[in-house]
Design a protein around this motif. Structure first.
Motif, mmCIF file in Angstrom:
data_model
loop_
_atom_site.group_PDB
_atom_site.id
_atom_site.type_symbol
_atom_site.label_atom_id
_atom_site.label_comp_id
_atom_site.label_asym_id
_atom_site.label_seq_id
_atom_site.Cartn_x
_atom_site.Cartn_y
_atom_site.Cartn_z
ATOM 1 N N ALA A 124 0.924 -1.070 0.082
ATOM 2 C CA ALA A 124 -0.146 -0.016 0.137
ATOM 3 C C ALA A 124 0.896 1.283 0.021
ATOM 4 O O ALA A 124 0.759 2.339 -0.534
ATOM 5 N N GLU A 125 2.028 1.253 0.858
ATOM 6 C CA GLU A 125 2.658 2.412 0.849
ATOM 7 C C GLU A 125 3.309 2.812 -0.477
ATOM 8 O O GLU A 125 3.697 3.895 -0.899
ATOM 9 N N ARG A 126 3.670 1.748 -1.292
ATOM 10 C CA ARG A 126 4.327 1.777 -2.756
ATOM 11 C C ARG A 126 3.326 2.309 -3.770
ATOM 12 O O ARG A 126 3.637 2.950 -4.650
ATOM 13 N N LEU A 127 1.924 2.197 -3.284
ATOM 14 C CA LEU A 127 0.881 2.586 -4.430
ATOM 15 C C LEU A 127 0.258 4.066 -4.057
ATOM 16 O O LEU A 127 -0.217 4.614 -4.641
ATOM 17 N N SER A 128 0.448 4.158 -2.609
ATOM 18 C CA SER A 128 -0.425 5.252 -2.149
ATOM 19 C C SER A 128 0.190 6.659 -2.850
ATOM 20 O O SER A 128 1.328 7.169 -3.108
ATOM 21 N N PHE A 158 -6.543 -6.867 -1.353
ATOM 22 C CA PHE A 158 -6.778 -6.060 -0.392
ATOM 23 C C PHE A 158 -8.149 -6.210 0.468
ATOM 24 O O PHE A 158 -8.059 -6.161 1.685
ATOM 25 N N SER A 159 -9.306 -6.641 -0.159
ATOM 26 C CA SER A 159 -10.307 -6.891 0.213
ATOM 27 C C SER A 159 -10.533 -7.920 1.202
ATOM 28 O O SER A 159 -11.125 -7.943 2.378
ATOM 29 N N ARG A 160 -9.712 -9.070 0.677
ATOM 30 C CA ARG A 160 -9.845 -10.247 1.544
ATOM 31 C C ARG A 160 -8.996 -9.784 2.941
ATOM 32 O O ARG A 160 -9.217 -10.527 3.948
ATOM 33 N N ALA A 161 -8.051 -8.814 2.928
ATOM 34 C CA ALA A 161 -7.402 -8.568 3.922
ATOM 35 C C ALA A 161 -8.108 -7.447 5.043
ATOM 36 O O ALA A 161 -7.583 -6.901 5.846
ATOM 37 N N GLY A 162 -9.341 -7.154 4.416
ATOM 38 C CA GLY A 162 -10.106 -6.232 5.334
ATOM 39 C C GLY A 162 -9.621 -4.700 4.911
ATOM 40 O O GLY A 162 -10.020 -3.634 5.616
ATOM 41 N N LEU A 163 -9.058 -4.588 3.912
ATOM 42 C CA LEU A 163 -8.600 -3.018 3.605
ATOM 43 C C LEU A 163 -8.938 -2.827 2.098
ATOM 44 O O LEU A 163 -9.417 -3.602 1.230
ATOM 45 N N ARG A 164 -8.651 -1.482 1.599
ATOM 46 C CA ARG A 164 -8.847 -1.084 0.327
ATOM 47 C C ARG A 164 -7.650 -0.512 -0.341
ATOM 48 O O ARG A 164 -6.643 0.173 0.264
ATOM 49 N N ALA A 165 -7.243 -1.012 -1.405
ATOM 50 C CA ALA A 165 -6.127 -0.626 -2.042
ATOM 51 C C ALA A 165 -6.124 0.755 -2.387
ATOM 52 O O ALA A 165 -6.950 1.243 -2.800
ATOM 53 N N PRO A 166 -5.002 1.315 -1.776
ATOM 54 C CA PRO A 166 -4.951 3.095 -1.891
ATOM 55 C C PRO A 166 -4.627 3.417 -3.182
ATOM 56 O O PRO A 166 -3.859 4.298 -3.680
ATOM 57 N N VAL A 167 -5.646 3.027 -4.311
ATOM 58 C CA VAL A 167 -5.599 3.542 -5.780
ATOM 59 C C VAL A 167 -6.521 4.043 -6.415
ATOM 60 O O VAL A 167 -7.622 3.653 -6.066
#
Length: 332
Positions: free
Chosen positions: A101-105, A125-134
């Motif tokens: 995420a840090e590389r994409l943000s 990211f959804s499986r990990a309970g997150l949203r890709a920061p793109v």
């Protein structure tokens, strides 16, 4: 050095408001991404990821690579070369999600066939309970089309050869990301010098992962052009009443085609379409009633055919609204 051929004028189909965005240049830098996966379906997993960070002018500022343990069979080893033994000691996606995420943000994601990479990354990211920061992505296949590059096909190898970039290890996420980063910079320069807008596309978070799908249905084929396996459906009981008209409801029996990225899982979207009494068309022709896409200007065969024959086009949100009130077939 590289000539940009002029666009051929043509009539555009009607479109509903879409989330796609096209801008001359983004304010942030770029993250050139490639992922290798266990397969091409919605339940497949990322097994390696490569990211090249670029500044706003396309110069490389950093790069990163990781293997990812999918906790399942690695899929087509003969393509990506990663075995279960190699991946056994690798971190799982939730363990690398923070750094990824840090590389994409804050950056525009760049990928070759970006729809596929975005879908895979977004699902992980959804499986990990997150949203890709793109928020936005650029597909270099679309950019090459907009630049009118005389490529023999849409493969990364063709783009690399055109710009004189050497591929060292195809289907290695880090090398594919490097190759794409080196080909993207001259593409970016051509776009800016020729006044060609960058094909920025809004990234819709993938939902409805369908993790409870049977294992047999989750296996997808690498031989077709689609990243998911087709689902057998009963034939539509209604004859085609013709094309959809703007301002009017859909009518049972209409032939509806889909292409490109959707926020709603495609299989769920198609299920709702069939339940409404509509026919799902696998291709676009003059008989197609409607094309649903969030990327009407994409390089997909369906979108190109729709532009050619004047098939009406709407975005996903507009289509979901139309699905709420489908008119019965006149002969029903």
């Amino acid at each position: 050095m590289y000539a940009i051929q002029p666009e051929t004028p043509g009539a555009a189909p009607r479109t509903a408001p879409l989330p796609a965005q096209r801008s001359a240049a983004p304010d942030a830098g770029f993250a050139v991404v490639d992922v290798e996966t266990t397969g091409l379906g919605r339940t497949d997993r990322v097994i390696s990821a490569g990211v090249y960070q670029l500044d706003g002018d396309g110069h490389v500022t950093d790069h990163w690579y990781t293997l990812v343990n999918p906790e399942r069979d690695p899929g087509p080893v003969w393509i990506h070369g990663l075995t279960s033994e190699q991946l056994a000691g690798a971190p799982t996606f939730p363990e690398i999600a923070g750094e990824f995420a840090e590389r994409l943000s804050g950056r525009v994601m760049v990928a070759h066939n970006a729809l596929f990479d975005w879908n895979m990354i977004s699902r992980e990211f959804s499986r990990a309970g997150l949203r890709a920061p793109v928020d936005q992505r650029i597909c270099t296949m679309v950019l090459a089309r907009d630049l009118r590059l005389p490529l023999p096909n849409g493969k990364l190898s063709a783009l690399a050869e055109y710009f004189g970039v050497r591929q060292r290890q195809a289907h290695n996420a880090l090398d594919d990301a490097r190759v794409l980063a080196e080909a993207f910079r001259p593409s970016l320069e051509l776009a800016r010098s020729g006044g060609v807008p960058l094909p920025l596309q809004a990234c819709l978070a993938v939902t409805d992962l369908g993790e409870d799908a049977p294992a047999s249905a989750a296996r997808s084929s690498w031989t077709g052009s689609s990243y998911r396996q087709a689902k057998k459906r009963p034939p539509c009981p209604y004859p085609n009443p013709g094309r959809w008209e703007d301002g009017k409801p859909l009518v049972q029996g209409m032939r509806v085609a889909f292409t490109g990225d959707t926020a709603t899982d495609r299989e769920l979207l198609e299920d709702r379409t069939v339940e409404a009494g509509l026919h799902i068309a696998g291709s676009v022709s003059r008989l197609t009633s409607l094309l649903v896409t969030n990327e009407p200007g994409s390089w997909s065969g369906k979108a190109r055919k729709a532009r050619e024959v004047g098939t009406p086009v709407v975005g996903e949100d507009a289509f979901l609204q139309l699905l709420r009130e489908v008119a019965p077939h006149p002969g029903a």
